[in-house]
Design an enzyme around this catalytic site. Structure first.
Site, PDB file in Angstrom:
ATOM      1  N   ASN A  62       0.871  -1.175   0.000  1.00  0.00           N
ATOM      2  CA  ASN A  62       0.000   0.000   0.000  1.00  0.00           C
ATOM      3  C   ASN A  62       0.911   1.228   0.000  1.00  0.00           C
ATOM      4  O   ASN A  62       1.617   1.475   0.985  1.00  0.00           O
ATOM      5  CB  ASN A  62      -0.880  -0.029   1.248  1.00  0.00           C
ATOM      6  N   VAL A  63       0.880   1.993  -1.083  1.00  0.00           N
ATOM      7  CA  VAL A  63       1.822   3.120  -1.207  1.00  0.00           C
ATOM      8  C   VAL A  63       1.598   4.202  -0.154  1.00  0.00           C
ATOM      9  O   VAL A  63       2.461   5.052   0.057  1.00  0.00           O
ATOM     10  CB  VAL A  63       1.775   3.764  -2.617  1.00  0.00           C
ATOM     11  N   ASN A  89       2.644   6.052 -10.047  1.00  0.00           N
ATOM     12  CA  ASN A  89       1.430   6.002 -10.858  1.00  0.00           C
ATOM     13  C   ASN A  89       0.162   5.624 -10.077  1.00  0.00           C
ATOM     14  O   ASN A  89      -0.933   5.965 -10.494  1.00  0.00           O
ATOM     15  CB  ASN A  89       1.686   5.000 -12.001  1.00  0.00           C
ATOM     16  N   TYR A 163      -8.850  15.134  -5.656  1.00  0.00           N
ATOM     17  CA  TYR A 163      -7.979  14.640  -6.741  1.00  0.00           C
ATOM     18  C   TYR A 163      -7.173  15.794  -7.358  1.00  0.00           C
ATOM     19  O   TYR A 163      -5.970  15.665  -7.585  1.00  0.00           O
ATOM     20  CB  TYR A 163      -8.880  13.972  -7.780  1.00  0.00           C
ATOM     21  N   ALA A 165      -6.323  18.628  -5.978  1.00  0.00           N
ATOM     22  CA  ALA A 165      -5.310  19.101  -5.023  1.00  0.00           C
ATOM     23  C   ALA A 165      -4.116  18.148  -5.003  1.00  0.00           C
ATOM     24  O   ALA A 165      -2.955  18.577  -4.996  1.00  0.00           O
ATOM     25  CB  ALA A 165      -5.925  19.215  -3.627  1.00  0.00           C
TER      26      ALA A 165
HETATM   27  N1  LIG Z   1      -7.129   6.837 -16.840  1.00  0.00           N
HETATM   28  C1  LIG Z   1      -7.106   8.145 -16.987  1.00  0.00           C
HETATM   29  O1  LIG Z   1      -7.840   8.714 -17.810  1.00  0.00           O
HETATM   30  C2  LIG Z   1      -6.171   8.994 -16.181  1.00  0.00           C
HETATM   31  C3  LIG Z   1      -6.089  10.354 -16.501  1.00  0.00           C
HETATM   32  C4  LIG Z   1      -5.234  11.160 -15.786  1.00  0.00           C
HETATM   33  C5  LIG Z   1      -4.457  10.614 -14.787  1.00  0.00           C
HETATM   34  N2  LIG Z   1      -4.553   9.292 -14.493  1.00  0.00           N
HETATM   35  C6  LIG Z   1      -3.704   8.803 -13.413  1.00  0.00           C
HETATM   36  O2  LIG Z   1      -2.967   7.697 -13.868  1.00  0.00           O
HETATM   37  C7  LIG Z   1      -2.732   6.798 -12.791  1.00  0.00           C
HETATM   38  C8  LIG Z   1      -3.201   5.405 -13.188  1.00  0.00           C
HETATM   39  O3  LIG Z   1      -4.565   5.483 -13.522  1.00  0.00           O
HETATM   40  P1  LIG Z   1      -5.364   4.249 -14.145  1.00  0.00           P
HETATM   41  O4  LIG Z   1      -6.387   4.837 -15.025  1.00  0.00           O
HETATM   42  O5  LIG Z   1      -4.423   3.245 -14.669  1.00  0.00           O
HETATM   43  O6  LIG Z   1      -6.087   3.719 -12.810  1.00  0.00           O
HETATM   44  P2  LIG Z   1      -6.582   2.257 -12.411  1.00  0.00           P
HETATM   45  O7  LIG Z   1      -7.608   2.444 -11.361  1.00  0.00           O
HETATM   46  O8  LIG Z   1      -6.952   1.475 -13.631  1.00  0.00           O
HETATM   47  O9  LIG Z   1      -5.266   1.606 -11.776  1.00  0.00           O
HETATM   48  C9  LIG Z   1      -4.703   2.106 -10.593  1.00  0.00           C
HETATM   49  C10 LIG Z   1      -3.905   1.019  -9.924  1.00  0.00           C
HETATM   50  O10 LIG Z   1      -3.383   1.559  -8.703  1.00  0.00           O
HETATM   51  C11 LIG Z   1      -3.546   0.579  -7.684  1.00  0.00           C
HETATM   52  N3  LIG Z   1      -3.628   1.238  -6.375  1.00  0.00           N
HETATM   53  C12 LIG Z   1      -4.639   1.985  -5.898  1.00  0.00           C
HETATM   54  N4  LIG Z   1      -4.388   2.377  -4.637  1.00  0.00           N
HETATM   55  C13 LIG Z   1      -3.190   1.838  -4.314  1.00  0.00           C
HETATM   56  C14 LIG Z   1      -2.392   1.855  -3.131  1.00  0.00           C
HETATM   57  N5  LIG Z   1      -2.797   2.503  -2.030  1.00  0.00           N
HETATM   58  N6  LIG Z   1      -1.204   1.200  -3.133  1.00  0.00           N
HETATM   59  C15 LIG Z   1      -0.800   0.533  -4.242  1.00  0.00           C
HETATM   60  N7  LIG Z   1      -1.511   0.464  -5.377  1.00  0.00           N
HETATM   61  C16 LIG Z   1      -2.695   1.104  -5.409  1.00  0.00           C
HETATM   62  C17 LIG Z   1      -4.854  -0.133  -8.025  1.00  0.00           C
HETATM   63  O11 LIG Z   1      -4.941  -1.389  -7.379  1.00  0.00           O
HETATM   64  C18 LIG Z   1      -4.750  -0.208  -9.547  1.00  0.00           C
HETATM   65  O12 LIG Z   1      -4.096  -1.398  -9.969  1.00  0.00           O
HETATM   66  C19 LIG Z   1      -3.461   7.383 -11.576  1.00  0.00           C
HETATM   67  O13 LIG Z   1      -2.558   8.118 -10.794  1.00  0.00           O
HETATM   68  C20 LIG Z   1      -4.487   8.298 -12.206  1.00  0.00           C
HETATM   69  O14 LIG Z   1      -4.848   9.338 -11.342  1.00  0.00           O
HETATM   70  C21 LIG Z   1      -5.395   8.461 -15.163  1.00  0.00           C
END
Ligand SMILES: NC(=O)c1ccc[n+]([C@@H]2O[C@H](COP(=O)([O-])OP(=O)(O)OC[C@H]3O[C@@H](n4cnc5c(N)ncnc54)[C@H](O)[C@@H]3O)[C@@H](O)[C@H]2O)c1
Length: 253
Positions: A62-63, A89, A163, A165
């Site tokens: 858990n990050v 990420n 988010y 912030a």
């Molecule tokens: N998908 C988009 O359109 C988008 C746009 C802008 C930014 N982002 C950012 O990109 C990143 C990845 O997004 P995504 O769309 O792949 O999300 P997602 O929800 O598909 O994947 C996120 C991953 O992070 C893991 N995770 C969550 N909380 C965690 C924790 N406390 N410790 C360890 N792992 C944890 C989850 O289990 C999951 O595997 C995020 O930071 C998100 O804010 C995504």
């Protein structure tokens, strides 16, 4: 930096952008340490990185928990012998208006728990992983780069006090770390994705997704590989540091 044989840790590597970045960087020869909460997703993602042509290992962590993060980064260096990069990420959404009013009455508010959950993972998690990665890299004499994944929401998006912030915060850490870590041969840069096709956006209401895609000048959502190639560019270009790269199809909030 050459990706071939470098060791890159990716948080939230079990699915979505994290997994896509793992596969892409593995296809360029990087060894991948995937960090996530979900062990089954990690198993699949490790197999995908191996199929892409490189070595990969998984770390359940858990990050947002300091002990987890410290244990994980020391295990990565133990297992691989080096650490050359981190993609910060992992992220979650807990959207809601700060104050929701209906018919003149305050109907709902963003709960403190909603605020705190997002700050814990999306901001504190980035700080903890960045700190541990830098610590291990400096101790081990490894050079490389740290990438913080932000979002266009860093500019301020309705319904995303928490988010926005957090994402503004991780963007601000980019020049801070670039300046602090340059002397150790560690660069730091960020990526601010627009709307990308992942499980995270799949959880949005279809009407909201359609409306949003129509407002993107390129008229489509981005693909995870398009974010992964931006990450590879940052790792490979040794003069990129202290800056954000926007990958959003010209959608700017
Ligand atoms: N998908 C988009 O359109 C988008 C746009 C802008 C930014 N982002 C950012 O990109 C990143 C990845 O997004 P995504 O769309 O792949 O999300 P997602 O929800 O598909 O994947 C996120 C991953 O992070 C893991 N995770 C969550 N909380 C965690 C924790 N406390 N410790 C360890 N792992 C944890 C989850 O289990 C999951 O595997 C995020 O930071 C998100 O804010 C995504």
């Amino acid at each position: 930096m050459k990706l071939q044989d470098s060791v890159i840790a990716i948080t939230g590597g079990g699915q979505g952008l994290g997994r896509a970045m793992g596969e892409y960087l593995a296809s360029k020869g990087a060894k991948i340490a995937l960090i996530d909460l979900m062990p089954e997703k990690l198993d699949d993602a490790v197999a995908a990185c191996e199929a892409a042509g490189s070595e990969a290992r998984s770390y359940v962590c858990n990050v947002a928990k300091e002990e987890d993060v410290e244990r994980t980064f020391s295990a990565i260096v133990n297992d691989f012998g080096h650490l050359n990069g981190l993609v910060n990420n992992a992220g979650i959404l807990r959207d809601g208006l700060m104050v929701k009013v209906k018919d003149g009455n305050v109907e709902r508010r963003m709960e403190l728990s909603q605020w705190q959950a997002v700050i814990d993972v999306n901001l504190t998690g980035v700080f903890l992983c960045g700190r541990e990665a830098a610590t291990q890299m400096i101790k081990n004499g490894d050079q490389g780069a740290i990438i913080n994944i932000a979002s266009i929401s860093r500019a301020g998006n309705m319904g995303q006090s928490n988010y926005s912030a957090a994402k503004a915060g991780v963007s601000a850490l980019v020049p801070v770390w670039a300046k602090e870590l340059a002397r150790y041969g560690i660069r730091c840069a960020g990526i601010a994705p627009g709307f990308i096709e992942t499980e995270m956006t799949a959880s949005m209401k279809p009407e909201a997704l359609e409306k949003m895609a129509a407002g993107i000048p390129l008229k489509r959502m981005g693909k995870p590989e398009e974010i992964a190639s931006a990450a590879a560019f940052i790792f490979e270009n040794d003069y990129v540091s202290g800056r954000m790269i926007e990958v959003d199809g010209a959608l700017r909030l």
